[in-house]
Design a protein around this motif. Structure first.
Motif: not given
Length: 312
Positions: A127, A121-122, A81
């Motif tokens: 993701y 997001i994680e 990422f």
């Protein structure tokens, strides 16, 4: 970047403020309008810079996890990422870095909000799938990931909205439009352009800036005449039921219909009816719609406006 929709919003806001402040100097009000548009362009850069800020916080987390791994605590972290090709290109963008160097505040001052975005997001499926993919992601995949992440975790993000509102009162109503330009910019990025990738200009051309100034000035300087047109066409409408904002909106709509021959009457009416939905009472837009249609026909019949009218 700044389009006619945003310009109309700003003109409505600044015209209303002009009257609320007791008819201040027109020249000063015009400067305020242009400053407000400049601030919208700052917002565009700030939202692009948020992507960079999220990437940097992710990099810090990887560094901490790597240090733990080297001490025998936990698995080796993935850098996939933090090595996203689009995000790295944006981080190196010459124009964005030049803009950042002129700013008093950056996302470093609001790192809690940045961490919150990264946390979301994680925790997301997008993701997880991205990090678990066996194949090496190409540039297009990296760019598409951020397009999806932005739409999901930055658009309509109340915490980010609050931070932006605290930074500038001018940004209260800008973000939903500016978000569309950020997404457009993400899609336009080309790996070959490197750090020299062009961002969207503030104005597509000077015609848009001139549109803003002319629309604002014309609506102010001819206000009495335009309000006279309103009273001439209110026989079937209860003028007293209109909010003052509706009068302002219709005044600007008349200025646009009379001053810009290339803009169809139907476009002008639709744009200002939509603004009435946003800025006035729940029922106002119906009055604004009917009255603007009547006003347009009055202007056409009296030879003051020579443009095709919308069909009934």
């Amino acid at each position: 970047m700044i389009n006619r929709e945003l310009i109309r919003i700003k003109v409505v806001q600044l015209t209303y403020a002009y009257y609320q402040n007791g008819n201040c100097n027109v020249e000063n009000a015009e400067k305020e309008l242009l400053f407000s548009l400049d601030k919208a362009y700052d917002l565009y850069h700030s939202l692009l810079d948020l992507i960079v800020a999220v990437t940097r916080v992710a990099r810090q987390r990887v560094d901490v996890a790597r240090a733990r791994h080297e001490r025998g605590e936990g698995a080796k972290p993935s850098e996939r990422f933090t090595l996203n090709k689009f995000a790295l290109q944006l981080e190196e963008n010459a124009t964005l870095n030049e803009w950042r160097g002129r700013q008093k505040f950056t996302w470093d001052d609001d790192v809690t909000a940045v961490r919150s975005v990264l946390d979301s997001i994680e925790a997301s499926e997008a993701y997880t799938e991205y990090m678990a993919a066996e194949e090496e992601p190409d540039y297009a995949a990296d760019r598409e990931l951020w397009r999806k992440l932005y739409k999901t975790f930055v658009v309509d993000n109340e915490e980010i909205d609050k931070v932006l509102e605290e930074r500038s009162l001018y940004w209260n109503d800008d973000k939903y439009i500016v978000d569309t330009f950020v997404i457009k910019t993400i899609k336009r990025f080309n790996e070959k352009s490197g750090a020299d990738q062009e961002l969207l200009p503030e104005f597509k051309d000077m015609a848009d800036r001139d549109f803003a100034v002319k629309l604002f000035r014309t609506s102010i300087l001819n206000s009495e005449q335009y309000q006279h047109y309103m009273t001439q066409t209110t026989k079937n409408w209860d003028f007293s039921r209109l909010a003052y904002m509706d009068v302002v909106i219709m005044q600007i709509a008349i200025a646009e219909m009379l001053s810009f021959p290339a803009i169809p009457v139907s476009v002008s009416i639709n744009e200002y009816v939509n603004l009435a939905k946003i800025y006035s009472t729940p029922k106002s837009w119906r009055y604004v719609n009917g009255m603007l249609d009547s006003i347009a026909r009055y202007l056409n019949e009296t030879g003051k406006m020579l443009k095709p009218l919308p069909e009934r």
